[in-house]
Design an enzyme around this catalytic site. Structure first.
Site, mmCIF file in Angstrom:
data_model
loop_
_atom_site.group_PDB
_atom_site.id
_atom_site.type_symbol
_atom_site.label_atom_id
_atom_site.label_comp_id
_atom_site.label_asym_id
_atom_site.label_seq_id
_atom_site.Cartn_x
_atom_site.Cartn_y
_atom_site.Cartn_z
ATOM 1 N N ASP A 40 -1.652 6.170 -5.764
ATOM 2 C CA ASP A 40 -2.697 6.772 -5.870
ATOM 3 C C ASP A 40 -2.177 8.064 -6.723
ATOM 4 O O ASP A 40 -0.959 8.612 -6.653
ATOM 5 C CB ASP A 40 -2.854 7.636 -4.449
ATOM 6 N N HIS A 91 0.878 -1.314 -0.043
ATOM 7 C CA HIS A 91 0.043 -0.051 -0.219
ATOM 8 C C HIS A 91 0.861 1.182 0.061
ATOM 9 O O HIS A 91 1.586 1.708 0.853
ATOM 10 C CB HIS A 91 -0.768 -0.105 1.336
ATOM 11 N N HIS A 118 -1.285 11.024 -2.311
ATOM 12 C CA HIS A 118 -2.198 10.641 -1.611
ATOM 13 C C HIS A 118 -3.235 11.799 -1.170
ATOM 14 O O HIS A 118 -4.791 11.577 -1.331
ATOM 15 C CB HIS A 118 -2.048 9.619 -0.641
#
Ligand code: G3P
Ligand code: MG
Length: 247
Positions: A40, A11, A53
């Site tokens: 992201d 992540h 992000h």
């Protein structure tokens, strides 16, 4: 579109060991054994897709204000590593192109999350997908494209109808199956904090893949896998790969 997910997806890279959403973090995740990374994608004021992000620049860079209000030129001069540790000072905000290049180079699978600004959902999806589609090798499994925004997913699908699309929820709504059909989804993502075993069984039973975020405890990951969750997004990819394997 068949989709094979590894159990462990890094992540934002390896954000406990290197600044999130930077190339050094993605490299670290790879070193730790992760086969896939999640990152992201968001647009600068002048519509360049970069890897970031938050809406605001403050937490993960030395900038101020909104990313969406900053020009690409100014974003490229930000330090996105110094906030994390002196060893990372000067680490830049990566472009989408740099990140795709690295993933291709390292043989990493990717989940490209479209982080949208209200009103720019389709713009982001169209721009980012055109780049990804152009760069991604035809002989590699295509990226998983995801967003919390159905508008972004629909626009992404228009660019790459044969790539797997994923809608992410904080809480899975009763209407998830309608979303799946309307958007031609292959997968869903869900916050593990609100996810129930019944939801996992229903989604998996309907033939969708399911990933869950952000799972940093091995015991919780084991429970989710036992329920039938296909993949977890984790900030501790090394620990999870050691426990569950890289595939
Ligand atoms: O897609 C999983 C996860 O990345 C969604 O939440 O806020 O970490 O981007 P966030
Ligand atoms: Mg994300």
């Amino acid at each position: 579109m068949a989709l094979t997910l590894p159990r462990v997806i890094a992540h934002r890279g390896a954000p406990k060991e290197a600044p999130e959403n930077t190339l050094v973090s993605f490299r670290r995740a790879h070193q730790l054994g992760a086969r896939w990374i999640e990152f992201d994608v968001a647009l600068t004021l002048d519509a360049r897709p970069v890897i970031f992000h938050d809406d605001g620049l403050e937490r993960t860079s030395d900038g101020q204000g909104l990313l969406a209000a900053a020009t690409f030129e100014s974003v490229k001069h930000l330090d996105a590593g110094g906030w994390f540790g002196r060893a990372f000072a000067g680490e830049p905000v990566p472009t989408l192109e740099e990140t795709l290049d690295l993933a291709i180079d390292l043989g990493l699978g990717i989940n490209m999350e479209l982080k949208t600004d209200p009103g720019r959902e389709a713009e982001l999806a169209t721009i980012a997908m055109a780049i990804a589609r152009d760069m991604w090798p035809a002989d590699r499994d295509p990226p998983l494209v995801s967003s919390f925004s159905p508008v972004a997913v629909a626009a992404a699908r228009d660019v790459a109808p044969d790539w797997p699309m994923d809608l992410i929820y904080n809480q899975v709504p009763a209407t998830w199956a309608d979303d799946g059909r309307a958007l031609g989804l292959v997968a869903f993502g869900a916050n593990h904090k609100h996810l129930t075993r019944e939801q996992v069984m229903a989604i998996r039973g309907a033939g969708y893949k399911l990933s869950s975020y952000t799972v940093n405890e091995v015991g919780r990951a084991a429970e989710l896998f036992q329920w039938g969750v296909d993949a977890i997004f984790t900030d501790v990819p090394g620990e999870m790969v050691r426990k569950f394997g890289a595939n």
